[in-house]
Each structure stands twice: as C-alpha cells, then as structure tokens.
Design a protein around this motif. Structure first.
Motif, PDB file in Angstrom:
ATOM      1  N   UNK A   1       0.775  -1.161   0.004  1.00  0.00           N
ATOM      2  CA  UNK A   1      -0.092  -0.154  -0.043  1.00  0.00           C
ATOM      3  C   UNK A   1       0.848   1.211   0.111  1.00  0.00           C
ATOM      4  N   UNK A   2       2.081   0.906   0.483  1.00  0.00           N
ATOM      5  CA  UNK A   2       3.127   2.332   0.623  1.00  0.00           C
ATOM      6  C   UNK A   2       3.730   2.689  -0.772  1.00  0.00           C
ATOM      7  N   UNK A   3       3.814   1.566  -1.777  1.00  0.00           N
ATOM      8  CA  UNK A   3       4.183   2.036  -2.961  1.00  0.00           C
ATOM      9  C   UNK A   3       3.250   2.843  -3.678  1.00  0.00           C
ATOM     10  N   UNK A   4       4.222   3.883  -4.460  1.00  0.00           N
ATOM     11  CA  UNK A   4       3.541   4.936  -4.897  1.00  0.00           C
ATOM     12  C   UNK A   4       3.035   5.986  -4.138  1.00  0.00           C
ATOM     13  N   UNK A   5       2.884   6.012  -2.957  1.00  0.00           N
ATOM     14  CA  UNK A   5       2.488   6.897  -1.992  1.00  0.00           C
ATOM     15  C   UNK A   5       3.857   7.660  -1.404  1.00  0.00           C
ATOM     16  N   UNK A   6       3.671   8.832  -0.590  1.00  0.00           N
ATOM     17  CA  UNK A   6       4.830   9.316   0.063  1.00  0.00           C
ATOM     18  C   UNK A   6       4.609   9.033   1.526  1.00  0.00           C
ATOM     19  N   UNK A   7       5.367   9.346   2.551  1.00  0.00           N
ATOM     20  CA  UNK A   7       5.368   9.333   3.704  1.00  0.00           C
ATOM     21  C   UNK A   7       4.115  10.098   4.498  1.00  0.00           C
ATOM     22  N   UNK A   8       4.193  11.359   3.854  1.00  0.00           N
ATOM     23  CA  UNK A   8       3.196  12.268   4.090  1.00  0.00           C
ATOM     24  C   UNK A   8       1.622  12.000   3.756  1.00  0.00           C
TER      25      UNK A   8
ATOM     26  N   UNK B   1       0.473   8.689   3.135  1.00  0.00           N
ATOM     27  CA  UNK B   1       0.084   7.378   3.790  1.00  0.00           C
ATOM     28  C   UNK B   1       0.010   7.749   5.385  1.00  0.00           C
ATOM     29  N   UNK B   2      -0.510   6.566   5.768  1.00  0.00           N
ATOM     30  CA  UNK B   2      -0.801   6.505   7.386  1.00  0.00           C
ATOM     31  C   UNK B   2       0.251   5.500   8.005  1.00  0.00           C
TER      32      UNK B   2
ATOM     33  N   UNK C   1       1.959   2.266  12.532  1.00  0.00           N
ATOM     34  CA  UNK C   1       2.961   1.393  13.173  1.00  0.00           C
ATOM     35  C   UNK C   1       3.743   2.174  14.327  1.00  0.00           C
ATOM     36  N   UNK C   2       3.549   3.394  14.472  1.00  0.00           N
ATOM     37  CA  UNK C   2       4.311   4.119  15.512  1.00  0.00           C
ATOM     38  C   UNK C   2       5.775   4.208  15.162  1.00  0.00           C
ATOM     39  N   UNK C   3       5.925   4.197  13.914  1.00  0.00           N
ATOM     40  CA  UNK C   3       7.570   4.213  13.474  1.00  0.00           C
ATOM     41  C   UNK C   3       8.013   5.515  12.834  1.00  0.00           C
TER      42      UNK C   3
END
Length: 632
Positions: free
Chosen positions: A339-346, A348-349, A354-356
């Motif tokens: 789900x993170x591929x193609x998104x930015x950290x900003x 995404x959730x 994940x408290x990461x």
C-alpha cells in the motif's frame, strides 16, 4: 522466407508495444496500471471500439482475467503463502544457519542450497521475501557483509524457479502461450533436466567467480546509523521552561510542513521513551532526540527555545533505549503491491499505523536522508525505521513489507507443516503423474480393464492448485481472510493486461513481421545461432521490463522465426522462457532482484557487473542444453 507486408493494424500494435516499453522502463505508472491501460487501449481501438486496429474484441481484451495462467498464478501465490505461514522455509533457514556458521563459503553454499531447490516447488518470489531476513541475520552473525549473500539469494531463486512448471509465474504464463501457439503446454517436469543443469552451472559460477565480483556495500558490523550515514541528522535538544512546545503533544509539537524533523525519543528523569510518542505531552526539561539537519535544528532552537546538548547519538546502540532488549532499528523493504508503493510518507498512514519513525531510505541506489515526506516510495525501496518491538512484529506479519530481520517471537503455524506439505505434494503429484500411462500399464499386467479409468485422475495444474487452496483453508493452514492478502494483485493485473497485447501481436500479423526480421539472421547464422540470439534478446528486454511482459511479447515472435527457418518452435519457446525467468543484469527486471536491492546496499551497476557474465555464461549453457535434449 516470408515477405514483409506491414499493415495499419500491425503498425498500431507496434506503437502500443513501443508505448508499453517506454512506460515499463520509466515507471511513469505502476506496472500493473500500465498493463491495464494497454488492455483498455487495445479494446478502444478493437473490433468493438472506435476503429478496428488492434483486432481485439472487448471479450478478448478482458480474457486475461479468466486466463488459466492468471488463475493458476493466483492459486500458486496463495499456496506459497500457506507454506510460508507454517514457518517451514524459515526452519530450513535456521538449519542452514547452523550449518554455515561463520565460514563465508559455507554461508554462500547454504544460501544457494536452500533457495534453489525450494524455489522449484514454491513460487520463488515469496521464497526470497521469506529468506531475506534469515540471510541478513546469518550474514551479521557470521561477520559477513549481507551484500555477499543477498544477490546470490536472488539469483539462486531464479535458478530454482526453472526446476518445475510452478517455480515462477513466468513458466505458467509461457506454458499457456505455448499451448495456444503450438498446442504444447508444459508438463510439471517438462524442463526439469535443463533446470538442474542451469542450477548447477549457475551455482558454480556464484561459488567461484560471482562472489568475487560482488562488492561489500554493507559494512560487516551491524550499525545502521553508520551504514546510512545519518549521524549528521541526529540531534539532542533540551526543552527550556519558556518553550512554546511545553504542553503540546509530540504529534503536534513540530510543524512537519514547515520543518523537516521528527522527534524520535524523549528522555525524562533518566527514563527513555520511544512508544507511543504521538500522544505524549512535552514537558520542560525534556531531552528530545530529533532527526533533522543542522539548519532545521537551528531554526527550531531559535523559534521554540530549545538548547542543543552537544552530544547527539552517533551509533545505533546510543539511539536505542538501554531498557529495551529487542532491536528497534530495522530495514523494511517495500515489495510490489504494498500500500506504500506509489505514495509518500506524508500521504500514507505508515507512521501512525505502526508508531514508526523513518530515519532514511534507499531508492534505486540513492540514500535519502532529508525531505523524505514528499518523496514517492517505490517498489524495492528500503526504509530504515525506528519502531517498538510490537510494531516490528506487526510489520513482519504484513504482506505489504519485508522486514530484513527475523522477529524474536515469530508467529508460525508449525503444527500445520504436515498438512501444508501433504497438500503441496497432492497438488504437484496429481498434476504431474502420468495417470493414463499408469492405468494402461496396470490394465495390461493385471488384465483388469478398470485400471484404464485412472486416466480420469489426470487433472491440469489449474484444477489441482485451486483444490489445494480449498484444502489449505479447510485444514487451517490459512485463514479464509488471508487468501486475499496472499495474492500479489499487481502481478495478477499485469498478467491480465499483457495477455491481450500478445494476442494482438499475433492477430494483426505483427509477430509474423518481427519473426521474419529475426529469421533473416538465419541467412548468416545456423539455427542454433538464431536460438542464441533469441535467448540474449529476451534477457536484455526482461532487464528493462517485467519478465511476464517479455514472455508475452517474445514467444509469438520466436515461434514465427523458428517456423520460417525450419527449426523446432518448441526449442525456441524454451529459450525465451528460460531467458525471461533468469534476468540477472538489472534490479528492475525481476522482483526478487528488487527485494535484495536495498538490504544489500547495491548500486545499479552491481547487477550488470555480476549478472552480465552470468547471463552470458548461462546463454551458452541453456542453448546447448536445449539442443542436446530437444534438438533445434
């Protein structure tokens, strides 16, 4: 030799193929989205669309979703997930670790010895995903750079994938195309003899020449702070009594839009806190450990009344709380379909879920340490994260991530190992056994005609694989909801999208034209030379687009060229299949290469440096093996 007659239909399909190559190489769109776009384009300009240029009807356009190859790959991915959830491969990995110890040659032999044979019976992509953390831990425990073992892991899985029909999705797709073009699908062990030769030859190369060509990109000592060179981005500050941060929560204390900074830890009254920080309130006197560059820290200190301590953490040990025995810094690889591929950290959730904290990440050989929130995460990227142990465990259990470190308390269903092995044996055995031959033989020996009915037990791999999925759910190897998470949907959509492109290439005469052009090399080369040209061409094309797409594009051309020069088309089908399933020269041609890209710290050129000679060596081995076993 057939004459060249290029029609408007063929020109249109050539244009679509050219567009496909550009989109696959540039990754302007995710590969699965690109495949669906191509499918839509063929239907819009097909027999049911605005003008019949592709000769593809709407029914043919979506036929990739119901294609036996697509459904078989889907089922095999689920079966592979069931095997992985039992911990069987991980157990083999631990035995491998015990055997290898600290001897580098034994570590390499164990890596190849497990990854190769196992990949013949479980789809090689999840095998590598499972073994990445095992091999990484093995390397660090034995004081070996992970770079020396991870690339051989990927390559060995490709060798092993050619042992059986089900070793890789490319084999299953090639079998379907071969059935359509020649009426000759692959049997379960059709090319096992050649696969064994390739496995042995490739392993010898890695053990003798290959490992000497692999650089030690990752330091032997496991210190991520040093490895990612983030010392300059770690800072300690003390919150003054009049700071506006006092009373705010960690999640709102720093404006992430204005400042590229993260609060990693809070030290209060000698106690270190790392989880969960988002809702924790900042107090005066708190020591905050930040990830930020020096300019950002200076601005924060001026605005928010913070005082630099002058002693920021410089090593991984200093960054981890002394009270925590579990590892809190880990690398996480982003596979295709995450789900993170193609998104930015900003956008995404990821952080909240994940408290990461993401301290840095590697993307296509580049290490990114600042302004990470706005950078798009791509498949194959490796994130260096700081997270509490329970979050790391949740990441390990999630198909969206590959954690390059085995969890301390893995959640395996080891009691289901016998069920999983029996189911896989049944799937393979029923599909592979020559029931008709066996029935005839028994009937002849015993005189009992009823044995002829054994032929009814002969079932295609599609049927046995789907039956295996049902059996895994029924026996509790997999929960019903887990079968959807097990499917790599990007692979399924890629298959469904490119299959119509191969059909269009055939129906418009494009394959005939390309086959004629390649067949012209037969004027100066013997058939074995043309066969070798197809192997090399397929290997190069696969290095820049996906392996499944290259099979769909190259097989019709290979069959046509073989027919025109009077060679055996099936030998050409095998050459294309092996070349597409063993793509060594780039990290983007095969997904297992992407899995090890970040954890191994590799550069793009490393794949060409190690994989180039291997590809050339195996081109001679494979072509010679095809000629000896099947002729040309």
């Amino acid at each position: 030799m057939a004459s060249l007659s290029v029609t408007a239909d063929a020109l249109f399909v050539f244009g679509v193929v050219a567009l496909a190559l550009v989109l696959f190489v540039t990754e302007f769109l995710p590969i699965d989205v690109t495949a669906i776009f191509l499918m839509v384009l063929l239907m819009v300009f097909g027999s049911d669309g605005v003008v019949n240029l592709s000769q593809i009807s709407a029914t043919e356009g979506v036929s990739g979703f119901s294609n036996p190859a697509t459904i078989t790959v889907l089922a095999m991915l689920i079966l592979s997930s069931g095997i992985s959830r039992t911990g069987l491969v991980q157990i083999l990995g631990r035995k491998m670790t015990a055997f290898a110890g600290t001897n580098r040659d034994r570590q390499l032999l164990a890596t190849i010895g497990v990854a190769g044979p196992v990949s013949g019976f479980i789809n090689n992509t999840p095998v590598v995903a499972i073994l990445v953390p095992v091999i990484t831990d093995l390397a660090h425990a034995g004081k070996t750079s992970p770079s020396k073992l991870l690339l051989p892991l990927s390559y060995a899985s490709m060798f092993g994938g050619m042992l059986t029909l089900i070793g890789t999705s490319t084999n299953i797709l090639a079998s379907d195309v071969s059935a359509r073009l020649l009426g000759h699908p692959f049997s379960m062990f059709e090319f096992t003899s050649l696969g064994v030769i390739v496995l042995i030859a490739g392993s010898l190369y890695l053990m003798t020449i290959g490992h000497r060509l692999i650089p030690e990109r990752v330091p032997v000592d496991e210190d991520y702070v040093t490895e990612y060179a983030i010392e300059e981005y770690l800072t300690e500050v003390v919150v003054e009594p009049d700071s506006p941060l006092v009373g705010q929560t960690v999640g709102t204390a720093i404006d992430s839009v204005e400042f590229d900074a993260d609060i990693l830890q809070i030290v209060r009254d000698g106690e270190e806190y790392i989880e969960p920080l988002a809702q924790m309130t900042v107090h005066e006197g708190d020591l905050l450990r930040l990830r930020a560059d020096r300019d950002t820290v200076s601005q924060l200190a001026d605005r928010d009344t913070l005082t630099l301590t002058g002693s920021p953490p410089q090593t991984e040990a200093e960054l981890e709380p002394e009270t925590e025995s579990a590892q809190t810094l880990v690398e996480v690889v982003i596979p295709r379909g995450s789900f993170l591929a193609g998104k930015s950290l900003a956008s995404s959730t990821f952080r909240q879920r994940y408290d990461a904290n993401v301290l840095a990440f590697r993307s296509r050989g580049e290490t990114v340490r600042d302004h990470m929130d706005r950078r798009t995460i791509r498949a194959g990227d490796t994130l260096l994260i700081q997270a509490p142990p329970d979050s790391i465990d949740r990441l390990s259990d999630n198909e969206d991530f590959i954690v390059a470190h085995e969890p301390d308390e893995p959640h395996y269903r080891s009691e289901k190992i016998p069920h999983a092995i029996a189911i896989m044996a049944g799937v393979i055995g029923v599909a592979a056994a020559p029931w008709a031959t066996l029935g005839s033989a028994l009937a002849g020996v015993t005189g009992v005609a009823a044995f002829q009915s054994l032929a009814a037990l002969s079932l295609p791999i599609l049927v046995t694989a789907l039956a295996g999925v049902v059996a895994m759910v029924a026996t509790g190897v997999l929960d019903p909801t887990e079968i959807y998470d097990a499917v790599e949907w990007d692979v399924i959509f890629l298959l469904a999208g490119v299959i119509p492109l191969g059909m269009a290439l055939e129906q418009t005469g494009g394959a005939d034209i390309l086959g004629t052009l390649v067949a012209m090399t037969g004027l100066v080369l013997p058939p074995i030379g043309v066969l070798w040209v197809f192997y090399l061409a397929t290997g190069i094309i696969t290095g820049v687009i996906s392996n499944n797409a290259s099979v769909v594009l190259m097989l019709p051309v290979a069959v046509e060229a073989a027919t025109q020069i009077g060679a055996d088309p099936f030998s050409f089908v095998l050459a294309v299949t092996f070349a597409a399933s063993t793509a060594f020269i780039t990290p983007v041609g095969y997904q297992t290469n992407l899995f090890v890209y970040g954890p191994g710290g590799y550069k793009f050129s490393d794949y060409l440096r190690v994989g180039g000679p291997l590809q050339l060596f195996l081109s001679f081995v494979t072509v010679a093996g095809i000629v000896v076993i099947w002729g040309v």
